[in-house]
Scaffold this motif. Structure first.
Motif, PDB file in Angstrom:
ATOM      1  N   ASP A  29      25.283  39.266  52.435  1.00 47.30           N
ATOM      2  CA  ASP A  29      25.127  39.672  51.027  1.00 47.30           C
ATOM      3  C   ASP A  29      24.147  38.791  50.272  1.00 47.30           C
ATOM      4  O   ASP A  29      23.746  39.137  49.149  1.00 47.30           O
ATOM      5  CB  ASP A  29      26.486  39.618  50.308  1.00 47.30           C
ATOM      6  N   GLU A  37      28.104  43.101  43.224  1.00 39.79           N
ATOM      7  CA  GLU A  37      29.301  42.891  44.039  1.00 39.79           C
ATOM      8  C   GLU A  37      28.897  42.208  45.342  1.00 39.79           C
ATOM      9  O   GLU A  37      27.892  42.579  45.954  1.00 39.79           O
ATOM     10  CB  GLU A  37      29.964  44.226  44.368  1.00 39.79           C
ATOM     11  N   TYR A  38      29.686  41.249  45.746  1.00 38.78           N
ATOM     12  CA  TYR A  38      29.426  40.576  47.024  1.00 38.78           C
ATOM     13  C   TYR A  38      30.693  39.866  47.476  1.00 38.78           C
ATOM     14  O   TYR A  38      31.648  39.708  46.713  1.00 38.78           O
ATOM     15  CB  TYR A  38      28.260  39.588  46.891  1.00 38.78           C
ATOM     16  N   ARG A  39      30.625  39.454  48.738  1.00 35.03           N
ATOM     17  CA  ARG A  39      31.775  38.765  49.319  1.00 35.03           C
ATOM     18  C   ARG A  39      31.617  37.250  49.170  1.00 35.03           C
ATOM     19  O   ARG A  39      30.541  36.707  49.410  1.00 35.03           O
ATOM     20  CB  ARG A  39      31.915  39.140  50.793  1.00 35.03           C
ATOM     21  N   TYR A  73      36.624  35.921  53.441  1.00 31.38           N
ATOM     22  CA  TYR A  73      35.734  36.497  52.428  1.00 31.38           C
ATOM     23  C   TYR A  73      36.470  37.592  51.652  1.00 31.38           C
ATOM     24  O   TYR A  73      37.139  38.439  52.229  1.00 31.38           O
ATOM     25  CB  TYR A  73      34.478  37.094  53.084  1.00 31.38           C
ATOM     26  N   ARG A  74      36.280  37.532  50.334  1.00 31.28           N
ATOM     27  CA  ARG A  74      36.855  38.565  49.466  1.00 31.28           C
ATOM     28  C   ARG A  74      35.760  39.070  48.537  1.00 31.28           C
ATOM     29  O   ARG A  74      34.876  38.324  48.112  1.00 31.28           O
ATOM     30  CB  ARG A  74      38.030  38.001  48.639  1.00 31.28           C
ATOM     31  N   TRP A  75      35.860  40.355  48.239  1.00 28.12           N
ATOM     32  CA  TRP A  75      34.853  40.956  47.361  1.00 28.12           C
ATOM     33  C   TRP A  75      35.030  40.466  45.924  1.00 28.12           C
ATOM     34  O   TRP A  75      36.143  40.371  45.409  1.00 28.12           O
ATOM     35  CB  TRP A  75      34.953  42.480  47.400  1.00 28.12           C
ATOM     36  N   HIS A  76      33.911  40.159  45.286  1.00 24.58           N
ATOM     37  CA  HIS A  76      33.900  39.740  43.883  1.00 24.58           C
ATOM     38  C   HIS A  76      32.873  40.556  43.112  1.00 24.58           C
ATOM     39  O   HIS A  76      31.842  40.936  43.661  1.00 24.58           O
ATOM     40  CB  HIS A  76      33.552  38.254  43.744  1.00 24.58           C
ATOM     41  N   ASP A 124      37.710  38.635  41.169  1.00 26.15           N
ATOM     42  CA  ASP A 124      38.114  39.012  42.522  1.00 26.15           C
ATOM     43  C   ASP A 124      38.462  40.503  42.548  1.00 26.15           C
ATOM     44  O   ASP A 124      39.436  40.935  41.929  1.00 26.15           O
ATOM     45  CB  ASP A 124      39.326  38.168  42.929  1.00 26.15           C
ATOM     46  N   HIS A 154      38.739  43.149  45.637  1.00 30.64           N
ATOM     47  CA  HIS A 154      38.630  43.111  47.098  1.00 30.64           C
ATOM     48  C   HIS A 154      37.897  44.299  47.700  1.00 30.64           C
ATOM     49  O   HIS A 154      37.326  44.211  48.747  1.00 30.64           O
ATOM     50  CB  HIS A 154      40.025  42.983  47.710  1.00 30.64           C
ATOM     51  N   ASP A 155      37.888  45.424  47.083  1.00 29.16           N
ATOM     52  CA  ASP A 155      37.098  46.539  47.594  1.00 29.16           C
ATOM     53  C   ASP A 155      36.689  47.434  46.417  1.00 29.16           C
ATOM     54  O   ASP A 155      37.121  47.221  45.271  1.00 29.16           O
ATOM     55  CB  ASP A 155      37.851  47.355  48.657  1.00 29.16           C
ATOM     56  N   GLN A 156      35.842  48.396  46.732  1.00 26.55           N
ATOM     57  CA  GLN A 156      35.280  49.220  45.671  1.00 26.55           C
ATOM     58  C   GLN A 156      36.358  49.999  44.917  1.00 26.55           C
ATOM     59  O   GLN A 156      36.309  50.112  43.693  1.00 26.55           O
ATOM     60  CB  GLN A 156      34.252  50.198  46.259  1.00 26.55           C
TER      61      GLN A 156
END
Length: 752
Positions: free
Chosen positions: A192, A213-215, A223-226, A249, A251-253
């Motif tokens: 990312d 958005e990125y991990r 890794y968690r999506w932010h 934080d 975690h997904d879309q």
């Protein structure tokens, strides 16, 4: 201004900000030349500082800053360079100013002393802004570190220079502000990183908001999506000065969309459901948001208010505007209470400055203020009432002796016309004192009422002839009756209350007018009772007295029930009439209201507890003085009252024994079973009051009759304003005939 200077130099110095000076480099900084700016800076005219004529400039320097100034000057002279320092100055009026001084050594005098010249300007405002900026930065850091999301900032070039504590707690990386940008690079997922860098570069080049958005790797290596967002802060020219951002934080879309929607809805729902009205204003003082409560409270629709200039929509809000501008200009919270007269409402307001403008919470406290004022007034009257009751006991003891002996003197001195008027004068004064005490006890709600079922309409009709004789001939008396209803009330006290109200109405109509007395029924509902203390909802018998007199000014109407408060001229009224009526109404478990308009008149309404049944007709008692030969035990702690009462009873033929407290009286009853009557005071020292003495005496001698006497009942034999059933009470002060009648009634149930 030194008029010896060339004109162009004078004009130049006139427009130079602050104070231009030339001085000797000595301990006093002896001024040789000072410009006119001296007056505005120090409060002293230049002539006061020249050659230290009135005061030396060095003495104006704050003691804590003196060493700093001296060092700066010495270093400048020694190194032959200009010097500059910022310090505090004590002005003529004792105020403190921050000043900036710049100067240099221009030459040396004979003897080696240097000549200094320069200028000094006021930088107090700049210093305050500097301190406010430091405080603002500290507040931002503290706020950011307490928020449950990563907060970060970047400089004008887009280089990250700050990350909040949450970033370090999440990633496990050490907090190194100088390497904040590298910390982000190390935590972003390698796949990312290129996307993030590219998006950030575009935002920097265009000065537009950033959202990506990125991990991000946590300290466990997961890794968690932010979602990271940032907003540029620009100057007036549109150049980016700073970036403020935050990472959440997500975690997904799907969670991102759900959380974003939930957060937005939660904020709106919260603002729409809070009990406070809430609006926001932008930097141009235009309404940017208004919740439903504010719509309702202000009587507007949000669509008609959004984007509108607030001061144009709400004229006359000068107090609010002052506080709001202070909040914005000084960046401080403003909390205040103010009245907005166009709506006739009082508001409690909290205004919080923000980067967007101003957030304002406010609530209508008009009813609360009214209730608080009523409570304060009620507490005030209650305190006066308690004081009154406490004084009445001792006062009535004194009046009993004075009135009784005055009565005897009048009888004895019938053949001494020269001094008989003096005895009569004493008796009249004592009677007036007794009336005064009765009025005070009525206000204090400490009188012993004898309530019975009374037809209020008949009572008023029976008083008509008395009222017409009492009032002036130019006053038209009108009686108006509604539904006939019975009230549970003391008829004697009610007649006294009606008479007091009518006399007040008469005194308010010097040129004549109309006095109206109305009776009927009224229902006071739950809403009314909720806003009026001591009122229970239900049906009441209402008796109203209205006049067409001068009325009562609004600024004093809340005081009319206070004892001794009167608007009448000295000697024209005691100020006890309305206070007695007030106390009688409250003690009768009723209610009283007053309404008045200047030059229009006044209406007082008495609300009395309704009752069912048939009114009791009381036959007038035959006034006789009868004695007897029974044995009476008199228990009274006041020596004068005890001796006076015992002597009167002895003169009537009774066999009298006296005791000065309850314990002594109880001992005499134990020793002697032949007492027929216990005549006892209510309030006595020694741990045994009159009621307790009577209870113990009757246990020893069941056939013993009891008569209480008191100048202040203190609820010993009176409860809820009513004399207890079967209790005989002789009120102080009393005369011989009253004593004789009460004793015979207590002994035999009859005055004969």
């Amino acid at each position: 201004m030194d008029r010896s200077l060339p004109l162009d130099q004078q004009l130049l110095l006139k427009h130079v900000p602050g104070m231009v000076y030339r001085c000797r480099n000595d301990e006093s900084w002896t001024m040789i030349f000072v410009s006119d700016g001296c007056k505005a800076l120090t409060g002293y005219p230049p002539s006061s500082l020249l050659n230290n004529k009135v005061i030396s400039y060095a003495s104006l320097i704050h003691p804590d800053d003196s060493a700093l100034v001296n060092k700066s000057v010495r270093d400048g002279v020694r190194l032959r360079r200009a010097f500059q320092c910022t310090y505090r100055l004590i002005t003529r009026d004792g105020g403190i100013k921050w000043v900036l001084e710049q100067g240099e050594s221009v030459r040396a005098e004979e003897g080696g002393s240097s000549i200094l010249q320069g200028y000094i300007v006021d930088v107090t405002a700049e210093k305050a802004r500097e301190e406010a900026l430091v405080a603002s930065k500290e507040s931002f850091t503290q706020l950011a570190d307490t928020m449950p999301l990563i907060v970060w900032t970047a400089d004008a070039n887009g280089v990250t220079d700050y990350t909040s504590h949450v970033f370090q707690a999440y990633t496990g990386l050490e907090k190194t502000p100088a390497n904040a940008a590298q910390g982000w690079r190390n935590a972003i997922h390698p796949e990312d990183l290129g996307m993030v860098v590219a998006a950030w570069r575009v935002a920097n080049q265009t000065g537009t908001e950033y959202s990506q958005e990125y991990r991000l790797r946590n300290k466990e290596g997961i890794y968690r999506w932010h979602l990271s967002q940032a907003r540029p802060i620009k100057d007036r020219r549109g150049d980016v000065r700073k970036w403020y951002g935050a990472a959440v934080d997500v975690h997904d879309q799907r969670l991102l969309l759900q959380d974003a929607r939930r957060l937005a809805n939660r904020l709106i729902n919260t603002l729409e459901s809070i009990t406070d009205a809430f609006i926001t204003l932008d930097h141009d003082w235009r309404v940017s948001y208004i919740n439903a409560k504010a719509e309702d409270l202000l009587g507007v629709e949000r669509e008609s208010l959004l984007g509108r200039y607030v001061w144009a929509e709400f004229p006359g809000a000068d107090v609010f505007e002052t506080h709001y501008r202070t909040a914005v200009e000084k960046q401080i919270t403003q909390e205040f209470v103010a009245e907005y007269t166009p709506l006739n409402k009082w508001f409690e307001v909290r205004a919080y400055p923000s980067g967007e403008g101003l957030a304002i919470y406010f609530r209508d406290i008009s009813e609360r203020l009214v209730m608080e004022e009523r409570l304060r007034h009620s507490q005030h009257l209650e305190a006066v009432g308690q004081l009154t009751g406490g004084v009445a006991h001792d006062f009535n003891n004194l009046l009993t002796v004075i009135l009784g002996n005055a009565e005897l003197l009048v009888e004895v001195l019938q053949d001494h016309p020269s001094i008989l008027p003096l005895a009569a004068m004493i008796r009249t004064a004592a009677d007036r004192g007794a009336d005064l005490t009765r009025h005070l006890l009525a206000f204090a709600r400490r009188q012993a009422l004898k309530p019975q079922i009374v037809d209020v309409k008949d009572l008023v009709n029976n008083m008509e002839s008395l009222l017409r004789r009492t009032l002036k001939e130019n006053i038209d008396v009108q009686l108006m009756h509604g539904d006939s209803a019975m009230a549970l009330v003391d008829p004697v006290q009610l007649e006294s209350a009606v008479l007091n109200l009518c006399v007040n109405g008469r005194d308010a109509m010097n040129d004549g007018g109309r006095l109206t007395i109305e009776t009927g029924m009224r229902y006071l509902d739950e809403d009314y009772a909720a806003s009026h203390t001591e009122v229970a909802p239900g049906h009441y018998v209402v008796l109203g007295v209205s006049d067409t007199g001068c009325g009562i000014p609004a600024n004093i109407i809340n005081r009319v029930f206070d004892p001794f408060f009167t608007t009448k001229a000295p000697g024209k009224g005691s100020g006890l009439g309305l206070s007695m009526v007030y106390g009688f109404a409250k003690q009768s478990q009723g209610h009283i209201t007053i309404y008045s308009e200047p030059e229009q008149g006044t209406t007082v309404n008495l609300y009395l507890p309704r009752s069912s049944g048939v009114p009791v007709k009381v036959e007038a008692a035959t006034v006789v003085t009868v004695g007897g030969n029974e044995r009476i035990l008199v228990v009274e702690d006041n020596e004068l009252v005890r001796d006076y009462t015992a002597r009167l009873l002895c003169d009537m033929g009774y066999d009298v024994t006296a005791a000065d407290n309850g314990q002594e009286g109880l001992a005499l009853i134990r020793e002697d079973a032949k007492f027929d009557l216990l005549l006892t005071d209510m309030i006595m020292p020694g741990g045994l009051n009159g009621r307790q003495l009577a209870e113990r005496a009757i246990k020893l001698r069941p056939n013993l009759k009891v008569l209480f006497m008191s100048g202040y009942t203190e609820n010993a034999v009176v409860h809820h304003g009513r004399l207890d059933a079967g209790v005989q009470l002789l009120n102080k002060p009393y005369q011989r005939i009253e004593l004789a009648q009460k004793v015979r009634i207590a002994l035999t149930g009859s005055t004969e």
